[in-house]
Design a protein around this motif. Sequence first.
Motif, PDB file in Angstrom:
ATOM      1  N   THR A 140       4.851   6.209  10.808  1.00 22.83           N
ATOM      2  CA  THR A 140       3.514   6.467  10.279  1.00 22.83           C
ATOM      3  C   THR A 140       3.594   6.506   8.766  1.00 22.83           C
ATOM      4  OG1 THR A 140       2.929   7.758  12.242  1.00 22.83           O
ATOM      5  CG2 THR A 140       1.562   8.081  10.283  1.00 22.83           C
ATOM      6  N   TYR A 141       2.724   5.757   8.121  1.00 22.77           N
ATOM      7  CA  TYR A 141       2.634   5.729   6.656  1.00 22.77           C
ATOM      8  C   TYR A 141       1.203   6.086   6.297  1.00 22.77           C
ATOM      9  CZ  TYR A 141       6.920   3.103   7.354  1.00 22.77           C
ATOM     10  OH  TYR A 141       8.175   2.713   7.755  1.00 22.77           O
ATOM     11  N   GLY A 142       1.049   7.202   5.589  1.00 23.97           N
ATOM     12  CA  GLY A 142      -0.307   7.691   5.351  1.00 23.97           C
ATOM     13  C   GLY A 142      -0.890   8.044   6.706  1.00 23.97           C
ATOM     14  N   GLU A 143      -1.969   7.397   7.052  1.00 24.91           N
ATOM     15  CA  GLU A 143      -2.577   7.601   8.368  1.00 24.91           C
ATOM     16  C   GLU A 143      -2.369   6.402   9.285  1.00 24.91           C
ATOM     17  OE1 GLU A 143      -6.669   8.685   7.897  1.00 24.91           O
ATOM     18  OE2 GLU A 143      -6.199  10.401   6.651  1.00 24.91           O
ATOM     19  N   VAL A 173      -0.049   3.504  11.440  1.00 25.55           N
ATOM     20  CA  VAL A 173       1.167   3.056  12.110  1.00 25.55           C
ATOM     21  C   VAL A 173       1.106   1.528  12.053  1.00 25.55           C
ATOM     22  CG1 VAL A 173       2.438   2.973  14.285  1.00 25.55           C
ATOM     23  CG2 VAL A 173       1.215   5.067  13.627  1.00 25.55           C
ATOM     24  N   PRO A 174       2.076   0.885  11.417  1.00 26.83           N
ATOM     25  CA  PRO A 174       1.999  -0.571  11.242  1.00 26.83           C
ATOM     26  C   PRO A 174       1.708  -1.354  12.517  1.00 26.83           C
ATOM     27  CG  PRO A 174       3.781   0.295   9.930  1.00 26.83           C
ATOM     28  CD  PRO A 174       3.268   1.437  10.761  1.00 26.83           C
ATOM     29  N   LEU A 175       2.305  -0.980  13.639  1.00 26.82           N
ATOM     30  CA  LEU A 175       2.080  -1.711  14.891  1.00 26.82           C
ATOM     31  C   LEU A 175       0.617  -1.620  15.317  1.00 26.82           C
ATOM     32  CD1 LEU A 175       3.508  -3.392  17.094  1.00 26.82           C
ATOM     33  CD2 LEU A 175       3.738  -1.269  18.385  1.00 26.82           C
ATOM     34  N   GLU A 176       0.029  -0.445  15.187  1.00 28.03           N
ATOM     35  CA  GLU A 176      -1.377  -0.263  15.564  1.00 28.03           C
ATOM     36  C   GLU A 176      -2.299  -1.011  14.602  1.00 28.03           C
ATOM     37  OE1 GLU A 176      -2.274   1.035  18.490  1.00 28.03           O
ATOM     38  OE2 GLU A 176      -0.117   1.176  18.784  1.00 28.03           O
ATOM     39  N   TYR A 177      -1.955  -0.976  13.321  1.00 28.77           N
ATOM     40  CA  TYR A 177      -2.720  -1.723  12.321  1.00 28.77           C
ATOM     41  C   TYR A 177      -2.678  -3.223  12.636  1.00 28.77           C
ATOM     42  CZ  TYR A 177      -3.896  -3.876   7.846  1.00 28.77           C
ATOM     43  OH  TYR A 177      -4.450  -4.661   6.868  1.00 28.77           O
ATOM     44  N   LEU A 178      -1.494  -3.729  12.953  1.00 32.21           N
ATOM     45  CA  LEU A 178      -1.316  -5.139  13.284  1.00 32.21           C
ATOM     46  C   LEU A 178      -2.085  -5.497  14.553  1.00 32.21           C
ATOM     47  CD1 LEU A 178       0.019  -7.925  12.994  1.00 32.21           C
ATOM     48  CD2 LEU A 178       2.063  -6.952  14.079  1.00 32.21           C
ATOM     49  N   LYS A 179      -2.040  -4.621  15.546  1.00 30.41           N
ATOM     50  CA  LYS A 179      -2.739  -4.868  16.806  1.00 30.41           C
ATOM     51  C   LYS A 179      -4.246  -4.979  16.573  1.00 30.41           C
ATOM     52  CE  LYS A 179      -1.273  -2.254  20.042  1.00 30.41           C
ATOM     53  NZ  LYS A 179      -1.064  -1.070  20.884  1.00 30.41           N
ATOM     54  N   ALA A 204       0.807  -1.223   0.000  1.00 30.67           N
ATOM     55  CA  ALA A 204       0.000   0.000   0.000  1.00 30.67           C
ATOM     56  C   ALA A 204       0.838   1.269   0.000  1.00 30.67           C
ATOM     57  CB  ALA A 204      -0.933  -0.008   1.208  1.00 30.67           C
ATOM     58  N   TYR A 205       1.998   1.243   0.673  1.00 27.46           N
ATOM     59  CA  TYR A 205       2.766   2.478   0.853  1.00 27.46           C
ATOM     60  C   TYR A 205       4.156   2.428   0.243  1.00 27.46           C
ATOM     61  CZ  TYR A 205      -1.040   3.665   3.933  1.00 27.46           C
ATOM     62  OH  TYR A 205      -2.295   3.935   4.431  1.00 27.46           O
ATOM     63  N   ASP A 206       4.481   1.355  -0.461  1.00 24.85           N
ATOM     64  CA  ASP A 206       5.784   1.207  -1.111  1.00 24.85           C
ATOM     65  C   ASP A 206       6.930   1.482  -0.128  1.00 24.85           C
ATOM     66  OD1 ASP A 206       7.451   0.594  -3.250  1.00 24.85           O
ATOM     67  OD2 ASP A 206       7.655   2.707  -3.823  1.00 24.85           O
ATOM     68  N   VAL A 207       6.883   0.761   1.005  1.00 23.59           N
ATOM     69  CA  VAL A 207       7.918   0.881   2.036  1.00 23.59           C
ATOM     70  C   VAL A 207       8.579  -0.475   2.233  1.00 23.59           C
ATOM     71  CG1 VAL A 207       6.772   2.778   3.226  1.00 23.59           C
ATOM     72  CG2 VAL A 207       6.268   0.428   3.904  1.00 23.59           C
ATOM     73  N   ASP A 208       9.670  -0.471   2.955  1.00 22.69           N
ATOM     74  CA  ASP A 208      10.396  -1.702   3.258  1.00 22.69           C
ATOM     75  C   ASP A 208      10.202  -2.018   4.738  1.00 22.69           C
ATOM     76  OD1 ASP A 208      12.145  -3.792   3.611  1.00 22.69           O
ATOM     77  OD2 ASP A 208      13.940  -2.677   3.007  1.00 22.69           O
ATOM     78  N   SER A 209       9.576  -3.146   5.038  1.00 19.40           N
ATOM     79  CA  SER A 209       9.301  -3.490   6.434  1.00 19.40           C
ATOM     80  C   SER A 209      10.564  -3.824   7.215  1.00 19.40           C
ATOM     81  CB  SER A 209       8.313  -4.663   6.511  1.00 19.40           C
ATOM     82  OG  SER A 209       8.873  -5.820   5.920  1.00 19.40           O
ATOM     83  N   ALA A 210      11.688  -4.007   6.521  1.00 21.54           N
ATOM     84  CA  ALA A 210      12.952  -4.299   7.200  1.00 21.54           C
ATOM     85  C   ALA A 210      13.661  -3.021   7.655  1.00 21.54           C
ATOM     86  CB  ALA A 210      13.866  -5.101   6.284  1.00 21.54           C
ATOM     87  N   GLU A 211      13.152  -1.867   7.238  1.00 16.46           N
ATOM     88  CA  GLU A 211      13.823  -0.614   7.612  1.00 16.46           C
ATOM     89  C   GLU A 211      13.651  -0.320   9.095  1.00 16.46           C
ATOM     90  OE1 GLU A 211      10.543   2.885   6.642  1.00 16.46           O
ATOM     91  OE2 GLU A 211      11.946   2.313   5.079  1.00 16.46           O
ATOM     92  N   GLU A 212      14.612   0.372   9.634  1.00 13.30           N
ATOM     93  CA  GLU A 212      14.624   0.753  11.048  1.00 13.30           C
ATOM     94  C   GLU A 212      13.361   1.547  11.392  1.00 13.30           C
ATOM     95  OE1 GLU A 212      16.188   0.864  14.841  1.00 13.30           O
ATOM     96  OE2 GLU A 212      17.173  -0.059  13.124  1.00 13.30           O
ATOM     97  N   GLY A 213      12.708   1.159  12.469  1.00 13.81           N
ATOM     98  CA  GLY A 213      11.535   1.889  12.949  1.00 13.81           C
ATOM     99  C   GLY A 213      10.255   1.628  12.183  1.00 13.81           C
ATOM    100  N   PHE A 214      10.259   0.625  11.293  1.00 12.05           N
ATOM    101  CA  PHE A 214       9.083   0.369  10.463  1.00 12.05           C
ATOM    102  C   PHE A 214       7.801   0.268  11.281  1.00 12.05           C
ATOM    103  CE2 PHE A 214       6.091  -2.904   8.968  1.00 12.05           C
ATOM    104  CZ  PHE A 214       5.618  -2.295   7.817  1.00 12.05           C
ATOM    105  N   TRP A 215       7.817  -0.524  12.360  1.00 11.10           N
ATOM    106  CA  TRP A 215       6.585  -0.785  13.099  1.00 11.10           C
ATOM    107  C   TRP A 215       6.035   0.439  13.814  1.00 11.10           C
ATOM    108  CZ3 TRP A 215       3.793  -4.672  11.762  1.00 11.10           C
ATOM    109  CH2 TRP A 215       4.398  -5.793  11.216  1.00 11.10           C
ATOM    110  N   SER A 216       6.883   1.414  14.126  1.00 11.30           N
ATOM    111  CA  SER A 216       6.395   2.594  14.840  1.00 11.30           C
ATOM    112  C   SER A 216       6.292   3.839  13.956  1.00 11.30           C
ATOM    113  CB  SER A 216       7.277   2.886  16.055  1.00 11.30           C
ATOM    114  OG  SER A 216       8.632   2.974  15.669  1.00 11.30           O
TER     115      SER A 216
END
Length: 196
Positions: A73-76, A78-84, A59-71
């Motif tokens: 914000t991409y668009g609206e 935060v991957p960690l909150e989305y996963l939760k 969806a956001y053309d990002v790399d999940s291996a990058e530092e700080g990915f889970w915390s």
Amino acid sequence: MAVKSRLICIWVLAVWLLSACSGGVPVAFKVDGVPVEKDELVYYMRDYSSLAAAEMESAYDVDSAEEGFWSNTYGELVPLEYLKTYAADRIARIKLEQIIAREQGIETPMAWTEQQEDLEEQNRQRREAYEAGEVVYGSIERDFVAYSANMLYSMRAAVQEKLNLTEAEYSALVDERLEHAEIQYEDMSVSPDDIA
């Protein structure tokens, strides 16, 4: 005043019983009063993390291996909150299925700790049967994924049979219950390190 004192005593007793039933373990949220242990939320978050990461990457053309990915914000999102949220939604559905099963007199281990104990007991029985030369189908020791799949399949089949429902009717019943479920969030704090 006496009625008020009785109500307070009943409330204190109810709170004590709820905490005793959860064994003092941290509770992430409750589904229609059934506690979901924080360890269960974390387990499912770990299990779904690659799926959530792939969705965010797409969806956001990002790399999940990058530092700080889970915390980050991409668009609206935060991957960690989305996963939760994703994991909590899946758990809520399973808990409601278990509640329906219990209402129909079908036993199912509701709490995460009960499920872990049941898995250990089943594995012990499977090992003993194998060592005694009995036929054991599948692996001698199951992991939680295999245990959970078997438990849910058996439970769903028993409910469908008891209520004489097709798979589609059963799914609609669960959807309806989920729509009206009471979800109470308690301690939903999870860090990126928890799911690593």
